[in-house]
Design a protein around this motif. Sequence first.
Motif, mmCIF file in Angstrom:
data_model
loop_
_atom_site.group_PDB
_atom_site.id
_atom_site.type_symbol
_atom_site.label_atom_id
_atom_site.label_comp_id
_atom_site.label_asym_id
_atom_site.label_seq_id
_atom_site.Cartn_x
_atom_site.Cartn_y
_atom_site.Cartn_z
ATOM 1 N N GLY A 14 0.780 -1.233 0.000
ATOM 2 C CA GLY A 14 0.000 0.000 0.000
ATOM 3 C C GLY A 14 0.808 1.277 0.000
ATOM 4 N N THR A 17 -0.671 4.174 -2.311
ATOM 5 C CA THR A 17 -1.967 4.634 -1.800
ATOM 6 C C THR A 17 -1.768 5.496 -0.552
ATOM 7 O OG1 THR A 17 -2.976 2.618 -2.667
ATOM 8 C CG2 THR A 17 -4.244 3.864 -1.041
ATOM 9 N N GLN A 21 -2.246 9.745 0.021
ATOM 10 C CA GLN A 21 -3.022 10.315 1.128
ATOM 11 C C GLN A 21 -2.158 11.280 1.945
ATOM 12 O OE1 GLN A 21 -6.326 9.861 2.062
ATOM 13 N NE2 GLN A 21 -6.598 8.797 0.121
ATOM 14 N N CYS A 113 3.022 -5.797 6.439
ATOM 15 C CA CYS A 113 1.657 -6.292 6.364
ATOM 16 C C CYS A 113 1.672 -7.799 6.624
ATOM 17 C CB CYS A 113 1.105 -5.985 4.969
ATOM 18 S SG CYS A 113 -0.633 -6.328 4.769
ATOM 19 N N GLU A 117 -3.043 -10.920 4.558
ATOM 20 C CA GLU A 117 -3.594 -9.668 4.043
ATOM 21 C C GLU A 117 -2.778 -9.186 2.842
ATOM 22 O OE1 GLU A 117 -5.761 -6.062 3.550
ATOM 23 O OE2 GLU A 117 -6.247 -8.054 4.289
ATOM 24 N N ARG A 121 -4.018 -8.210 -0.941
ATOM 25 C CA ARG A 121 -3.775 -6.897 -1.547
ATOM 26 C C ARG A 121 -3.018 -6.991 -2.868
ATOM 27 N NH1 ARG A 121 -1.999 -2.947 3.495
ATOM 28 N NH2 ARG A 121 -3.876 -3.297 4.744
ATOM 29 N N MET A 163 -5.141 -1.566 8.874
ATOM 30 C CA MET A 163 -5.340 -0.134 8.733
ATOM 31 C C MET A 163 -5.803 0.231 7.327
ATOM 32 S SD MET A 163 -1.973 1.394 10.611
ATOM 33 C CE MET A 163 -2.688 2.994 10.971
ATOM 34 N N ALA A 164 -6.752 1.125 7.264
ATOM 35 C CA ALA A 164 -7.100 1.731 5.987
ATOM 36 C C ALA A 164 -5.962 2.671 5.605
ATOM 37 C CB ALA A 164 -8.410 2.504 6.121
ATOM 38 N N ALA A 165 -5.790 2.899 4.324
ATOM 39 C CA ALA A 165 -4.716 3.777 3.855
ATOM 40 C C ALA A 165 -4.805 5.157 4.487
ATOM 41 C CB ALA A 165 -4.744 3.878 2.333
ATOM 42 N N GLU A 166 -5.999 5.677 4.601
ATOM 43 C CA GLU A 166 -6.173 7.003 5.185
ATOM 44 C C GLU A 166 -5.707 7.037 6.642
ATOM 45 O OE1 GLU A 166 -9.811 10.015 6.133
ATOM 46 O OE2 GLU A 166 -9.774 9.063 4.162
ATOM 47 N N ASP A 167 -6.002 5.991 7.411
ATOM 48 C CA ASP A 167 -5.571 5.935 8.809
ATOM 49 C C ASP A 167 -4.055 5.836 8.917
ATOM 50 O OD1 ASP A 167 -8.231 6.063 9.617
ATOM 51 O OD2 ASP A 167 -8.428 3.877 9.696
#
Length: 180
Positions: A14, A17, A21, A113, A117, A121, A163-167
């Motif tokens: 990620g 991504t 962000q 990661c 998961e 991804r 975790m979401a990318a934004e977090d």
Amino acid sequence: MGRLLYINGAPGVGKLTIARQMAKRLNARVLDNHAIYNVGFALADFRSPAFYDAVRAVRTTAYEQILRLPDNEIVILTAADFDDSRWGRENWQAVVRLAEERRWPLYSIVLRCDPAEHRRRIIDKDREGRGKLRDADAVATMTMRPLARADGSRCTELDVTMMAAEDAALRLVEWVSNPA
């Protein structure tokens, strides 16, 4: 003062991504490793001398452009540089030299990661057609390899499994903005 942020991690965790962000929040520029590598992928056989020559030439040109940026810029680089390969160490040293030449602090970020998961991804459809690795079987090998990184107060490692990318981006922006 400008800063150089180096986000390193295995393919598919990620990096891009999260970098995008972060760039929105920091008003930063992002130089994704594929912007450098895709010339080599398009014009030479992977891992051939011609491939490495092409990537070096593009990297040199890109880093020369970074040297011309205004002093207050923030640049985020993404990478998949492994410390157990000569190529990975060469790329890491080029980043270190870039930060030194710019006289910018270098923030080294390693993303990790969980393998299950990570496998999910790496096969994501969004990676298709963009020159990105999509081999789930490669995850087992990649997660065992050491990533190039710095030591000290400007280095962090973040497990992005849950975790979401934004977090992840918010947490890293906070870390970059308020180093301990």
